[in-house]
Design an enzyme around this catalytic site. Structure first.
Site, mmCIF file in Angstrom:
data_model
loop_
_atom_site.group_PDB
_atom_site.id
_atom_site.type_symbol
_atom_site.label_atom_id
_atom_site.label_comp_id
_atom_site.label_asym_id
_atom_site.label_seq_id
_atom_site.Cartn_x
_atom_site.Cartn_y
_atom_site.Cartn_z
ATOM 1 N N TYR A 180 42.317 38.943 56.014
ATOM 2 C CA TYR A 180 43.001 39.810 55.037
ATOM 3 C C TYR A 180 43.211 39.102 53.691
ATOM 4 O O TYR A 180 44.086 39.494 52.926
ATOM 5 C CB TYR A 180 44.341 40.278 55.600
ATOM 6 C CG TYR A 180 44.224 41.373 56.633
ATOM 7 C CD1 TYR A 180 43.760 42.643 56.294
ATOM 8 C CD2 TYR A 180 44.586 41.154 57.961
ATOM 9 C CE1 TYR A 180 43.654 43.656 57.237
ATOM 10 C CE2 TYR A 180 44.491 42.174 58.915
ATOM 11 C CZ TYR A 180 44.022 43.417 58.539
ATOM 12 O OH TYR A 180 43.921 44.431 59.470
ATOM 13 N N ASN B 132 49.606 50.569 62.154
ATOM 14 C CA ASN B 132 48.850 51.822 62.028
ATOM 15 C C ASN B 132 47.611 51.866 62.932
ATOM 16 O O ASN B 132 46.625 52.519 62.624
ATOM 17 C CB ASN B 132 48.501 52.094 60.567
ATOM 18 C CG ASN B 132 47.616 51.018 59.958
ATOM 19 O OD1 ASN B 132 47.315 50.018 60.604
ATOM 20 N ND2 ASN B 132 47.180 51.225 58.728
#
Ligand code: CMP
Length: 140
Positions: free
Chosen positions: A49, A112
């Site tokens: 990330y 999520n």
């Protein structure tokens, strides 16, 4: 042919929806080139990330992704990037279209349930971060 990296995030495993997500993958005509369950180290999550480094959610995101096992799936299909992103829905489950994976199972923008690559180039790069070429096996 496009590739996308699917990550079923820790909440997907906690909620016991790995099978349901794989069913959607099969129904939508993706080829599963490779798949494995893994626990990311914090360093691997930070590298994966890295594009988000400096954003306010970076620490929470990388802590979360390294907090428990994930399932990594290398997917291939025509138009795989856009197709997978449509199937998973918006980053924020509250904004995700009805019936998408994040609408059904996501809890928050951070938690999520699934990841998808954002471009064909990144799809190939992300898949290669977790799988060697020898592990990526065509269906036929
Ligand atoms: P993912 O598709 O894995 O790629 C980047 C992740 O950063 C994204 O899913 C979200 O889980 C997370 N993310 C993006 N924006 C936010 C935000 N505003 N707050 C918390 N997490 C975010």
């Amino acid at each position: 042919m496009e590739r996308t990296l699917c990550i079923i995030k820790p909440d997907g495993l906690d909620s016991g929806v790995v099978g349901k997500i794989i069913t959607r993958i099969e129904e939508e005509g993706f080829t599963i080139l490779a798949m494995k369950r893994a626990r990311m180290s914090r360093a691997v999550a930070e590298h994966f990330y890295a594009v988000h480094k400096g954003r306010p959610f970076f620490d929470d995101l990388t802590a979360y992704m390294s907090s428990a096992p994930v399932v990594l799936i290398a997917l291939e299909r025509e138009n795989a990037i856009a197709h997978w992103r449509k199937l998973i829905g918006a980053t924020d489950p509250a904004e995700a279209d009805e019936g998408t994976i994040r609408d059904l199972y996501g809890r928050s923008r951070g938690v999520n349930t699934v990841h998808g690559s954002d471009s064909p180039e990144n799809g190939r790069i992300e898949v290669s971060e977790f799988f060697s070429e020898a592990e990526l096996i065509q269906q036929r």
